[in-house]
Design an enzyme around this catalytic site. Structure first.
Site, PDB file in Angstrom:
ATOM      1  N   ARG A  68      37.694  51.971  38.526  1.00 38.38           N
ATOM      2  CA  ARG A  68      39.329  52.276  37.827  1.00 38.38           C
ATOM      3  C   ARG A  68      39.861  53.084  38.771  1.00 38.38           C
ATOM      4  O   ARG A  68      40.696  53.229  39.180  1.00 38.38           O
ATOM      5  CB  ARG A  68      39.708  51.824  37.021  1.00 38.38           C
ATOM      6  CG  ARG A  68      41.046  51.347  36.232  1.00 38.38           C
ATOM      7  CD  ARG A  68      41.039  51.242  34.975  1.00 38.38           C
ATOM      8  NE  ARG A  68      42.461  51.519  34.568  1.00 38.38           N
ATOM      9  CZ  ARG A  68      43.396  50.696  34.532  1.00 38.38           C
ATOM     10  NH1 ARG A  68      42.974  48.952  34.854  1.00 38.38           N
ATOM     11  NH2 ARG A  68      44.870  50.643  33.735  1.00 38.38           N
ATOM     12  N   ILE A  97      49.183  49.252  37.335  1.00 37.21           N
ATOM     13  CA  ILE A  97      47.915  48.397  37.350  1.00 37.21           C
ATOM     14  C   ILE A  97      47.654  48.504  35.787  1.00 37.21           C
ATOM     15  O   ILE A  97      48.122  49.187  34.748  1.00 37.21           O
ATOM     16  CB  ILE A  97      46.972  49.089  37.820  1.00 37.21           C
ATOM     17  CG1 ILE A  97      45.832  49.136  37.032  1.00 37.21           C
ATOM     18  CG2 ILE A  97      47.020  51.051  36.668  1.00 37.21           C
ATOM     19  CD1 ILE A  97      44.224  50.251  37.723  1.00 37.21           C
ATOM     20  N   SER A  98      47.600  47.218  35.804  1.00 34.26           N
ATOM     21  CA  SER A  98      47.512  46.326  33.821  1.00 34.26           C
ATOM     22  C   SER A  98      46.833  47.669  33.068  1.00 34.26           C
ATOM     23  O   SER A  98      45.488  48.329  33.633  1.00 34.26           O
ATOM     24  CB  SER A  98      47.397  45.184  33.737  1.00 34.26           C
ATOM     25  OG  SER A  98      47.874  44.322  34.752  1.00 34.26           O
ATOM     26  N   GLN A  99      46.613  47.550  32.065  1.00 32.51           N
ATOM     27  CA  GLN A  99      46.055  48.607  30.552  1.00 32.51           C
ATOM     28  C   GLN A  99      44.403  46.942  30.918  1.00 32.51           C
ATOM     29  O   GLN A  99      44.643  45.956  30.965  1.00 32.51           O
ATOM     30  CB  GLN A  99      46.801  47.953  29.261  1.00 32.51           C
ATOM     31  CG  GLN A  99      45.921  47.961  27.741  1.00 32.51           C
ATOM     32  CD  GLN A  99      46.799  47.483  27.397  1.00 32.51           C
ATOM     33  OE1 GLN A  99      46.822  46.343  26.409  1.00 32.51           O
ATOM     34  NE2 GLN A  99      46.541  48.509  25.676  1.00 32.51           N
TER      35      GLN A  99
END
Length: 216
Positions: free
Chosen positions: A34, A60-62
């Site tokens: 990530r 950027i999403s959780q």
């Protein structure tokens, strides 16, 4: 920083303990780095429990939200998947390891170029990326077995439902400009659709013809 250790902690604390059970999703997020999808200065925060800015007023999403939305698609590895809102490219990378082919659309050119570079660095050659209005989907490549929208919409765009294959699943955050709920739509064999609602969420706005306007 030992990113492999950080990923393992992320998966155990943020995914498994919160009810993510799909072992393929867990495996993908355990393996995908990530940190390469965020700015180098923020790499130490890449595995934290929250969204992070990636520039251009996008995020950027959780990690949990990435896992939850992916799990809701129920991918087996044979699917043709459409993602709307490439952003950093991280969600596309997760999908690419779980499906046969991924088509992802990003309206912001600098983000699309960064995402393409990150995806290529991982050798994810089954991801097709285009710069366009994602709210219109990718009609010339339809139908799709699964569609994932990574931005909040005021309603479920009918044009996306129309691009679902029979039995296809669409997962999209729906609500107002700041708060949404995850909605999953499934297209039945007779062409009808059914929907169900999952958890509360908060995404950036889905901008485009079938979403929000660019005005605040």
């Amino acid at each position: 920083m030992d990113f492999a250790v950080a990923r393992k902690r992320m998966v155990e604390a943020q995914l498994v303990k919160r009810g993510i059970t799909d072992q393929r999703v867990i495996g993908a997020m355990l393996n995908i780095p990530r940190h390469i999808f965020v700015e180098e200065a923020m790499s130490a925060q890449a595995y934290s429990d929250g969204s992070l800015p990636i520039g251009e007023k996008q995020t950027i999403s959780q990690p949990f939200m990435v896992a939850k939305m992916t799990e809701m698609l129920e991918l087996t590895g044979r699917e043709k998947v459409l993602e709307l809102g490439t952003g950093s490219g991280y969600q596309a990378a997760v999908l690419a390891t779980l499906a046969d082919r991924v088509y992802t659309v990003e309206r912001i050119r600098p983000l699309a170029l960064k995402a393409r570079k990150a995806l290529d660095s991982l050798g994810l050659l089954n991801v097709n990326l285009r710069i366009a209005d994602g709210t219109e989907g990718w009609p010339e490549e339809a139908p799709f077995d699964a569609i994932l929208v990574t931005a909040g919409a005021p309603e479920v765009p009918q044009c996306l439902v129309d691009q679902l294959a029979i039995g296809g699943r669409l997962v999209i955050p729906v609500g107002d400009r700041t708060d949404q709920r995850l909605v999953r739509v499934v297209r039945n064999p007779d062409g009808s659709v059914v929907g169900d609602v999952s958890l509360d969420c908060r995404f950036v706005r889905l901008i485009g013809k079938h979403g929000w306007s660019e005005e605040p």
